[in-house]
Every structure is written in C-alpha cells, then in structure tokens.
Design a protein around this motif. Structure first.
Motif, PDB file in Angstrom:
ATOM      1  N   GLU A  94       0.825  -1.211   0.000  1.00 30.01           N
ATOM      2  CA  GLU A  94       0.000   0.000   0.000  1.00 30.01           C
ATOM      3  C   GLU A  94       0.859   1.261   0.000  1.00 30.01           C
ATOM      4  O   GLU A  94       0.596   2.206  -0.757  1.00 30.01           O
ATOM      5  N   SER A  95       1.909   1.291   0.838  1.00 28.12           N
ATOM      6  CA  SER A  95       2.734   2.495   0.920  1.00 28.12           C
ATOM      7  C   SER A  95       3.465   2.761  -0.388  1.00 28.12           C
ATOM      8  O   SER A  95       3.603   3.908  -0.819  1.00 28.12           O
ATOM      9  N   ARG A 115       2.460   1.842  -3.398  1.00 29.10           N
ATOM     10  CA  ARG A 115       1.466   2.302  -4.387  1.00 29.10           C
ATOM     11  C   ARG A 115       1.143   3.784  -4.196  1.00 29.10           C
ATOM     12  O   ARG A 115       0.879   4.502  -5.166  1.00 29.10           O
ATOM     13  N   ASN A 116       1.173   4.245  -2.956  1.00 28.64           N
ATOM     14  CA  ASN A 116       0.731   5.613  -2.660  1.00 28.64           C
ATOM     15  C   ASN A 116       1.836   6.657  -2.780  1.00 28.64           C
ATOM     16  O   ASN A 116       1.567   7.855  -2.672  1.00 28.64           O
ATOM     17  N   ILE A 117       3.089   6.244  -2.979  1.00 27.73           N
ATOM     18  CA  ILE A 117       4.184   7.215  -3.084  1.00 27.73           C
ATOM     19  C   ILE A 117       4.047   8.017  -4.375  1.00 27.73           C
ATOM     20  O   ILE A 117       3.892   7.456  -5.465  1.00 27.73           O
ATOM     21  N   GLN A 118       4.122   9.339  -4.231  1.00 24.83           N
ATOM     22  CA  GLN A 118       4.068  10.241  -5.372  1.00 24.83           C
ATOM     23  C   GLN A 118       5.447  10.856  -5.609  1.00 24.83           C
ATOM     24  O   GLN A 118       6.301  10.862  -4.717  1.00 24.83           O
ATOM     25  N   ASP A 158       6.601  13.309  -3.050  1.00 24.67           N
ATOM     26  CA  ASP A 158       7.055  12.735  -1.785  1.00 24.67           C
ATOM     27  C   ASP A 158       8.556  12.478  -1.812  1.00 24.67           C
ATOM     28  O   ASP A 158       9.269  12.734  -0.834  1.00 24.67           O
TER      29      ASP A 158
END
Length: 288
Positions: A36-37, A39-42, A45
C-alpha cells in the motif's frame, strides 16, 4: 520485491521480529515498505524527502582508492556543491520502555519452521560494542560458535543456525535465527534459551575468546584490502564516534576485551523474560 521477501519464510520471520522488537517505530518498519505504501508514493514525496535529508550538514562523504587518476575534491564539489543547506531533521528516538517480550507466529505451507529470537541490546555508539561483537562470534556466528556446534553439529536440528546484531543510534537488539525441521522447533527454542543461560553462568572460555579475537583481526584485515569497505569504515567511525579511529586502534580495542566483560554483557542481554520470538512454520507451536 516485497512479495518475494514475504514468500521467503526466513525473511518473513525477520520482518515480523523487527516489528515486534521495535513496535510502532520506524526501526520496526520493513525497509521495503508495504504494498500500500509503495502504491501511494508520489513523485513529490520523493522530492520532499530528498530536500529534507540530503543537505551538506547531513552528509558524510568518504572516499578510498587510488587518487592518481581522479581529483576527488573537485568531483565532490561538482556533484554535491549544488545541494542546498537545510537544518538537520532529528530522527525519532526509540523509547526503550517499548521493548516488550512477545511471541508471534504465522502458519505457512513450508517444510521447515523458521524462527527469530531477539533480546534488547546496546546502541551502536555504546563503548561495549566491541564486547558485543566478540560475544556474537562466540555464541552464534560462524562454524565454531556454540549454537552452531550444539544445535547443528551435535544434534542435527537444522542446517541454518546463527546469531546477529542490530545496532542503531539509541537502541539495538541481539538475535538468534534458524531454520529447523518442523518437529524440532520447540526443542530448538528451548535449547537456545538453555545455551544463553549457560553462557551467562559460565561466560566464554579462554580458547573461545582467543579464536574470536583472531576472527576479528582476520576480518578487519581482509576488509581493509577492499576500497568500498575502507570508505564504509571511515564514514562509520566518524558518524558513530565523532572521529576516525586507525585500524590499529580498533584492533587494540578488541584485544582489550576480557572474558568478564563479555559475561557481564551477556547477563544484561540474555534475559529469557525479555525474549521476542517470531516463527513462520507449517503449523501452530507452543511458544510459551
């Protein structure tokens, strides 16, 4: 990659044990993150993280090798001179009161039972780190260690048996790991605790200490023939001790360690009531 490590029983047990040892703290997080982490990294960030942490005040550059063909200083200025100054962001300290005995296990369709047993230990800058490294060699690291001889050679309980150290700025752990036949897990865990108690009671022998010091001398000598290892040594010495120790000084610190110092540190660390146990195996076990 995350899924790959989660599919490796020993790696999964190690990840579990780290999380149990340092609960609710970055030291206990899997360095690869979670599905999850990740996948959520932009992109932003990553840019923000770089800006916060990669500043001249927060970097040690260590170089080793042949300087004849390279102007190291000019190369460093070229590649790092454009970094912007930024205040050093303090790390999150670990509250040692969070060290808590626990036993967790995961059932997985595997042939062996894989385990980790961790004990709260000393931090990286602690002057007793030389004592701990020698204790690790004697107790569980290498083919002449007590765990290797007692659990593998004499009893044939498993092929992969050993110990290791996790050391950080303000905390650390000493751990024992292994992969054993599924029917031998409880017996193995009990024997590890018995060997720890015996080590606390008797301490190392003269021969064990002599061999461990010889092992350290040989390891340091071999490492100093490798430029990346030299650079790593220099940076680590400066970061954790505030100065660069000569190789001879480091060896002398190991040579000065006594049996009594090792036994005293073992008494501090090997408390069965503080054991943190993690198991990945084909069935549930009695870990009490």
């Amino acid at each position: 990659e995350i899924k790959m490590y989660l599919d490796i029983p020993q790696a999964r047990a190690a990840i579990m044990n780290q999380a149990q040892t340092f609960p609710d703290h970055p030291l206990g997080f899997d360095i690869g993150g979670t599905l999850e982490s990740v996948r959520n990294i932009q992109r932003q960030d990553i840019v923000d993280y770089f800006s916060e942490h990669y500043s001249p005040e927060n970097i040690i550059i260590s170089v080793a090798g042949n300087p004849k063909d390279n102007n190291w200083l000019e190369m460093i200025k070229r590649d790092f001179g454009g970094l912007k100054k930024a205040p050093i962001k303090p790390y999150e300290p670990f509250d040692k009161k969070k060290f808590s005995p626990s036993a967790k296990q995961q059932v997985k369709d595997v042939d062996q039972a894989n385990f980790f047993i961790a004990f709260p230990a000393i931090a990286k800058p602690d002057k007793r780190r030389y004592v701990l490294n020698l204790m690790d060699i004697i107790f569980g690291s290498g083919a002449s260690s007590r765990l290797y001889i007692e659990l593998r050679e004499k009893r044939g309980l498993g092929y992969d048996i050993g110990s290791g150290i996790n050391a950080y700025l303000d905390s650390g752990s000493f751990y024992v790991y292994g992969g054993v036949k599924k029917q031998n897990l409880e017996k193995t865990l009990d024997l590890v605790i018995q060997e720890a108690k015996k080590f606390v009671k008797e301490g190392p022998t003269d021969d064990e200490l002599i061999r461990a010091k010889g092992n350290i001398r040989g390891t340091i000598t071999r490492q100093m023939e490798n430029s990346p290892a030299i650079a790593d040594y220099l940076a680590g010495s400066l970061y954790y001790q505030g100065k660069i120790l000569k190789i001879e000084e480091t060896v002398a610190l190991y040579e000065a360690v006594t049996k009594e110092e090792i036994q005293a540190l073992a008494k501090d660390i090997f408390d069965p009531q503080k054991a943190i146990i993690s198991v990945v195996g084909p069935r549930k076990y009695n870990l009490s």
